[in-house]
Design a protein around this motif. Structure first.
Motif, short mmCIF file in Angstrom:
data_model
loop_
_atom_site.label_atom_id
_atom_site.label_comp_id
_atom_site.label_asym_id
_atom_site.label_seq_id
_atom_site.Cartn_x
_atom_site.Cartn_y
_atom_site.Cartn_z
N SER A 135 0.84 -1.19 0.00
CA SER A 135 0.00 0.00 0.00
C SER A 135 0.88 1.24 0.00
CB SER A 135 -0.91 0.03 1.23
OG SER A 135 -1.77 -1.09 1.23
N THR A 136 0.30 2.30 -0.56
CA THR A 136 0.94 3.62 -0.53
C THR A 136 0.16 4.51 0.42
OG1 THR A 136 1.77 3.37 -2.77
CG2 THR A 136 1.65 5.61 -1.89
N PHE A 137 0.89 5.25 1.25
CA PHE A 137 0.27 6.10 2.27
C PHE A 137 0.69 7.55 2.07
CE2 PHE A 137 0.63 1.93 4.06
CZ PHE A 137 -0.45 1.76 4.90
N LEU A 138 -0.21 8.46 2.44
CA LEU A 138 0.18 9.84 2.69
C LEU A 138 0.42 9.98 4.19
CD1 LEU A 138 -2.32 11.86 0.47
CD2 LEU A 138 0.04 11.17 -0.07
N THR A 139 1.44 10.68 4.61
CA THR A 139 1.79 10.77 6.01
C THR A 139 1.70 12.21 6.53
OG1 THR A 139 4.16 11.08 5.63
CG2 THR A 139 3.36 8.81 5.75
N ALA A 140 1.34 12.33 7.78
CA ALA A 140 1.37 13.62 8.46
C ALA A 140 1.77 13.35 9.90
CB ALA A 140 0.02 14.31 8.40
N GLY A 141 2.51 14.29 10.51
CA GLY A 141 2.96 14.05 11.87
C GLY A 141 3.30 15.35 12.59
N ALA A 142 3.52 15.20 13.89
CA ALA A 142 3.92 16.33 14.71
C ALA A 142 4.67 15.78 15.91
CB ALA A 142 2.72 17.16 15.16
N GLY A 143 5.49 16.62 16.53
CA GLY A 143 6.25 16.18 17.70
C GLY A 143 7.19 17.27 18.16
N VAL A 144 8.16 16.86 18.95
CA VAL A 144 9.14 17.81 19.48
C VAL A 144 10.49 17.11 19.60
CG1 VAL A 144 8.61 17.25 21.90
CG2 VAL A 144 9.59 19.49 21.32
N LYS A 145 11.54 17.87 19.38
CA LYS A 145 12.90 17.38 19.56
C LYS A 145 13.52 18.11 20.76
CE LYS A 145 13.68 16.33 14.68
NZ LYS A 145 14.46 16.67 13.47
N TYR A 146 14.21 17.36 21.60
CA TYR A 146 14.90 17.95 22.74
C TYR A 146 16.40 17.75 22.54
CZ TYR A 146 16.64 18.91 27.39
OH TYR A 146 17.34 19.42 28.45
N TYR A 147 17.15 18.86 22.51
CA TYR A 147 18.58 18.80 22.26
C TYR A 147 19.33 18.77 23.59
CZ TYR A 147 17.84 19.56 17.32
OH TYR A 147 17.47 19.41 16.00
N PHE A 148 19.97 17.61 23.88
CA PHE A 148 20.81 17.51 25.07
C PHE A 148 22.05 18.39 24.92
CE2 PHE A 148 18.65 13.39 24.57
CZ PHE A 148 17.96 13.34 25.77
N THR A 149 22.59 18.40 23.72
CA THR A 149 23.70 19.27 23.36
C THR A 149 23.30 19.96 22.06
OG1 THR A 149 24.90 17.69 21.96
CG2 THR A 149 25.31 17.60 24.36
N ASP A 150 24.21 20.70 21.47
CA ASP A 150 23.89 21.35 20.20
C ASP A 150 23.58 20.33 19.12
OD1 ASP A 150 24.17 23.84 21.22
OD2 ASP A 150 26.22 24.14 20.50
N ASN A 151 24.00 19.07 19.30
CA ASN A 151 23.92 18.12 18.22
C ASN A 151 23.25 16.79 18.55
OD1 ASN A 151 27.02 19.39 18.22
ND2 ASN A 151 25.80 19.81 16.41
N LEU A 152 23.14 16.45 19.80
CA LEU A 152 22.51 15.20 20.21
C LEU A 152 21.10 15.49 20.69
CD1 LEU A 152 22.68 12.15 20.85
CD2 LEU A 152 23.55 12.80 23.11
N PHE A 153 20.11 14.82 20.10
CA PHE A 153 18.73 15.10 20.45
C PHE A 153 17.93 13.83 20.64
CE2 PHE A 153 18.64 14.68 15.85
CZ PHE A 153 17.46 14.00 15.60
N ALA A 154 16.81 13.96 21.37
CA ALA A 154 15.79 12.92 21.47
C ALA A 154 14.52 13.46 20.85
CB ALA A 154 15.56 12.53 22.93
N ARG A 155 13.72 12.57 20.28
CA ARG A 155 12.49 13.00 19.61
C ARG A 155 11.32 12.18 20.13
NH1 ARG A 155 9.47 11.46 14.99
NH2 ARG A 155 10.94 9.77 14.53
N ALA A 156 10.17 12.85 20.31
CA ALA A 156 8.91 12.17 20.60
C ALA A 156 7.84 12.78 19.71
CB ALA A 156 8.53 12.35 22.07
N GLY A 157 7.05 11.91 19.07
CA GLY A 157 6.03 12.43 18.17
C GLY A 157 5.01 11.36 17.81
#
Length: 326
Positions: A135-157
């Protein structure tokens, strides 16, 4: 167990990579992420919900907008409802754009996303059937990224997938861990400093005109106003100077000693000054309008009138002329 080992190695690699100085957020950055999501398979009959591990790689077109390629694998779900409780595997490839809010360097950066995905799943129809559902899907999403440092992040969405062939939705809450590297850090490259124009050559200084000066000091005998012959050379020298500098003028000043009444000495000093003027004008040709004569009597002595020598010095006519040399 294999999955735990793989995730452990990947997370350790991500942390190690953050020690490199090339890491940076912002335009031009490459973003890599490992994620894990709870997959709600509502669009396909007889398939349980599952947990899908995956990875993505993205590129920031601007400080806020990234383009991402994603992959996750269906290998933790089964068929149900009389279909034999078979293990179901699958692959999900996607392409999406994420727009990040806030500014580069913020600890929290919310985002929204949208894109397209293609999913392939095995053994989804009936007991013993090994067909593949694509199957082919259209996708939509939202969330937030938290940067522990300038370059390392965690994401939840959360992501919603719309299945084009049957008009149904699937949902997938997601967590992830990732790094950014190679970006501008949100800094705009400074414009090149303008090359300073060469300093103008200083204008040559105008030559300072030299001031030249001639002074005249004619001595007179006691109670006399006749110019003595030995003074003519000095008077001629003054006249020649005035002819060389025709713009000049002079004041001829007469003086006496203190012998005699003040009124008499005043008249005597005027006669002495006028006598010198006449020599300048009549004998040496200096214009009369350029010579002024004045008498000061005994009021301006330059020597001691108590002695004969001092009085002889005070019986005098003075004049001076100065001009700027050519």
């Amino acid at each position: 167990m294999k999955l735990k080992n793989t995730l452990g190695i990947a997370i350790g690699s991500i942390v190690a990579v953050t020690s490199f100085g090339v890491l940076a957020q912002g335009q031009g950055a490459v973003e890599g992420e490992l994620f894990y999501k709870k997959q709600y398979n509502d669009s396909v009959n007889h398939v349980e919900d599952g947990f899908n591990p995956g990875a993505s790689i993205g590129y920031f077109l601007t400080d806020d907008l990234s383009l991402n390629a994603t992959y996750d694998k269906t290998n933790h779900t089964r068929s149900n409802d009389g279909t034999g409780n078979q293990k179901i595997k699958g692959d999900n490839f996607g392409l999406n754009a994420q727009y990040h809010f806030g500014s580069v360097g913020d600890a929290l950066r919310p985002y929204v996303s949208g894109g397209v995905a293609h999913k392939s799943m095995t053994n989804v129809i009936a007991d013993g059937h090994s067909g593949r559902d694509q199957s082919t899907f259209l996708t939509a999403g939202a969330g937030v990224k938290y940067y522990f440092t300038d370059n390392l992040f965690a994401r939840a969405g959360v992501e919603a997938d719309y299945k084009l062939d049957n008009g149904k939705w699937d949902y997938a809450p997601t967590i992830g861990l990732g790094v950014n590297f190679g970006g501008s850090g949100g800094k705009v490259a400074p414009a090149p400093a303008p090359v300073p124009a060469p300093a103008p050559e200083p204008a040559p200084e105008a030559p300072v005109a030299e001031v030249v000066r001639v002074e005249l000091d004619v001595k007179f005998d006691f109670d006399k106003s006749v110019v003595k012959p030995n003074s003519y050379a000095d008077i001629k020298n003054l006249a020649d100077f005035m002819k060389q500098y025709p713009q000049t003028t002079t004041v001829v000043e007469g003086h006496t000693d203190s012998v005699g009444p003040d009124a008499y000495n005043q008249k005597l000093s005027e006669r002495r000054a006028n006598a010198v003027k006449q020599v300048l004008v009549n004998q040496y040709g200096v214009g009369a309008n350029r010579v002024q004569s004045v008498g000061y009597g005994e009021s301006r002595p330059v020597a001691d009138n108590a002695t004969e020598a001092g009085r002889a010095i005070n019986r005098r006519v003075e004049a001076s002329v100065e001009a700027q040399a050519k």
